[in-house]
Design a protein around this motif. Structure first.
Motif, short mmCIF file in Angstrom:
data_model
loop_
_atom_site.label_atom_id
_atom_site.label_comp_id
_atom_site.label_asym_id
_atom_site.label_seq_id
_atom_site.Cartn_x
_atom_site.Cartn_y
_atom_site.Cartn_z
N ASN A 420 0.88 -1.15 0.08
CA ASN A 420 -0.03 0.11 -0.09
C ASN A 420 0.82 1.24 -0.03
O ASN A 420 0.59 2.21 -0.71
N PHE A 424 0.56 4.00 -2.69
CA PHE A 424 0.38 5.68 -2.29
C PHE A 424 1.40 6.33 -3.16
O PHE A 424 1.06 7.29 -3.58
N SER A 430 -5.70 6.33 -1.56
CA SER A 430 -6.12 7.30 -0.70
C SER A 430 -5.17 7.40 0.58
O SER A 430 -4.69 6.35 1.06
N THR A 431 -5.31 8.62 1.13
CA THR A 431 -4.73 8.75 2.53
C THR A 431 -5.53 8.12 3.68
O THR A 431 -4.64 7.12 4.51
N LEU A 434 -4.48 4.18 3.37
CA LEU A 434 -3.06 4.07 3.78
C LEU A 434 -3.05 3.80 5.39
O LEU A 434 -2.54 3.32 6.01
#
Length: 483
Positions: A420, A424, A430-431, A434
């Motif tokens: 991941n 990222f 996406s944040t 994550l």
């Protein structure tokens, strides 16, 4: 100049030495250096000397009782033939000695003794004189009739009490190991938390730097950038908190193991776990044979029966006292032994209550009632003991699989988080996703450490209950002579 003086006056701080300690090493240190181990050993020593005292009571006892000398110069009241009193002056020197050999009679509860004695008295006031009295040999029997044979009851109870103390000591040493395991895994978990916090901080800072660059190119929103900045701050705060927790756990383990303050403990995650599944019936049989519980049950039952026997024996008191031997007296030492005369004493004491309003019978009923209560409690404790072992066996047998599952989950979570992070980096995650991946990774690691702790705790709990190794069935023994 002041700083130089302070530098000279203040001694340099000692640097901490890092010491890697495995779980087995921590258990060994706990068994030898912890306060709990010392307390258990002292309790065993107390039980040992109590048992030695009991054994000594069964052996012949040799005593010397002597007065060397006794001098008196005083006035004493004396009643004359007409009933009046006067004071007479005493001025004499007295010496006496007695050598005796006594033996408790196991079968009857009486006491048999063999005595020899010599007394000497010298009158120092006029007319001066000296006298000797000897008892060359005297055989004495003191025997309670219809009373409680305390010697026989002690012979039944004392060995059981000592066997209980020995089994309890071994069990308590295993409980010391369980306490060491708790402190060890607390530190291990705290250190893992610090490692996780350090890794999370490093990852957060790296992702934040990448996000700043992406924000400059317009590839992420301001909201995502601010979220990553918050992640960095949260990671720093979490690292500070976890470091403090780790120091606290290290202090507790270091104190329990008896290590100095300048040692920084580096716990090692245990590798392979020993043994396979255990069988409930086998574990229960081992526990009933080896554990202090079975001795405790037996001792308490005997003590309850003993109280009933004492209450019944106290309903009537009959004591037989008999002495047979020889004695002699003379002005000279030789004459005190020749000729000798018979010295015989026979005494039968009887104490039977004619009217006590049922007090003694009430004490018997009370002792019987207390025995019934003890028997009821013992039955319940046996059931609870068996139930606790059944639950422990089930948990131990399941825990091995739980450790394997947790280890696999930890490996998968770590791989997923690494993937991941890379996703990222190229802007395809996406944040929030994550962050969720990071949380799952941390939880998987903590869960794996906790499952390891549960396994080892159950393992030594089985050792404490059965006093055997769960895998091999080997009996745990202690060299009592060395202790």
């Amino acid at each position: 100049m002041l700083l130089v003086l302070l530098g000279v006056a203040i001694p340099p701080l000692r640097a901490q030495s890092v010491r890697a300690i495995t779980l087995d090493e921590a258990i060994i240190l706990a068994r030898t250096g912890s306060v709990d181990a010392a307390v258990a050993l002292n309790q065993l020593k107390t039980a040992y000397w109590e048992y030695r005292t009991f054994r000594a009571d069964l052996l012949p006892e040799v005593n010397l009782d002597a007065t060397l000398p006794s001098y008196r110069k005083s006035y004493n009241a004396y009643q004359q033939s007409d009933g009046s009193y006067t004071f007479v002056r005493n001025n004499y020197l007295q010496l006496n000695g007695e050598l005796s050999v006594s033996q408790n009679i196991w079968l009857t509860g009486g006491k048999l003794s063999l005595n020899t004695s010599l007394d000497f008295m010298r009158q120092l006031s006029s007319p001066r004189s000296s006298r000797y009295m000897s008892i060359p040999i005297a055989l004495t029997l003191s025997q309670p009739v219809f009373g409680t044979n305390h010697v026989r009851w002690n012979r039944r109870i004392a060995p059981v009490r000592y066997a209980e103390a020995r089994a309890r000591f071994i069990s308590e040493t295993e409980q010391v190991a369980m306490t060491a395991i708790t402190h060890y895994f607390n530190l291990l978990m705290a250190r893992e938390q610090v490692k996780i916090a350090e890794q999370n901080l490093a990852n957060s800072e790296k992702l934040y730097e990448v996000a700043i660059a992406k924000r400059g190119m317009g590839k992420i929103s301001e909201n995502d950038l601010l979220q990553l900045e918050l992640n960095v701050l949260d990671a720093r705060s979490d690292l500070t908190s976890k470091s403090s927790d780790m120091k606290n756990c290290m202090f507790r383990l270091r104190s329990f193991l008896g290590l100095s303050d300048d040692v920084e403990i580096e716990p090692v995650v245990p590798g392979d776990i020993p043994g396979g599944k255990v069988i409930y019936a086998d574990i229960l049989d081992r526990a009933l044979v080896n554990n202090a519980f079975s001795r405790n049950i037996r001792r308490r039952q005997l003590e309850a029966d003993y109280e009933v026997a004492k209450a019944r024996g106290n309903m009537r008191e009959i004591t037989l006292y008999a002495q047979i031997g020889f004695t002699g007296t003379s002005d000279a030492l030789q004459g005190a032994y020749n000729p000798l005369k018979d010295n015989q004493v026979v005494q039968l004491g009887l104490k039977v209550p004619l009217l006590d309003w049922g007090k003694r019978r009430g004490k018997v009923k009370l002792a019987q009632s207390n025995r019934d209560v003890v028997e009821s409690r013992l039955r319940q404790e046996r059931l609870d003991f068996s139930q606790d072992i059944f639950v422990l066996v089930e948990r131990f047998n399941n825990q091995r699989e739980q450790v394997a599952i947790a280890a696999k989950a930890d490996e998968i979570a770590a791989r997923r988080y690494f993937t991941n992070v890379e996703t990222f980096m190229i802007g395809k995650l996406s944040t929030l996703d994550l962050n969720d991946s990071q949380i799952k990774t941390d939880e998987a690691r903590r869960h794996y450490i906790n499952q390891l702790f549960q396994y080892w705790y159950y393992y030594y709990q089985l050792r404490s209950i059965t006093l055997t190794d769960p895998g091999t069935g080997r009996l745990i023994t202690v060299d009592m002579d060395k202790l």
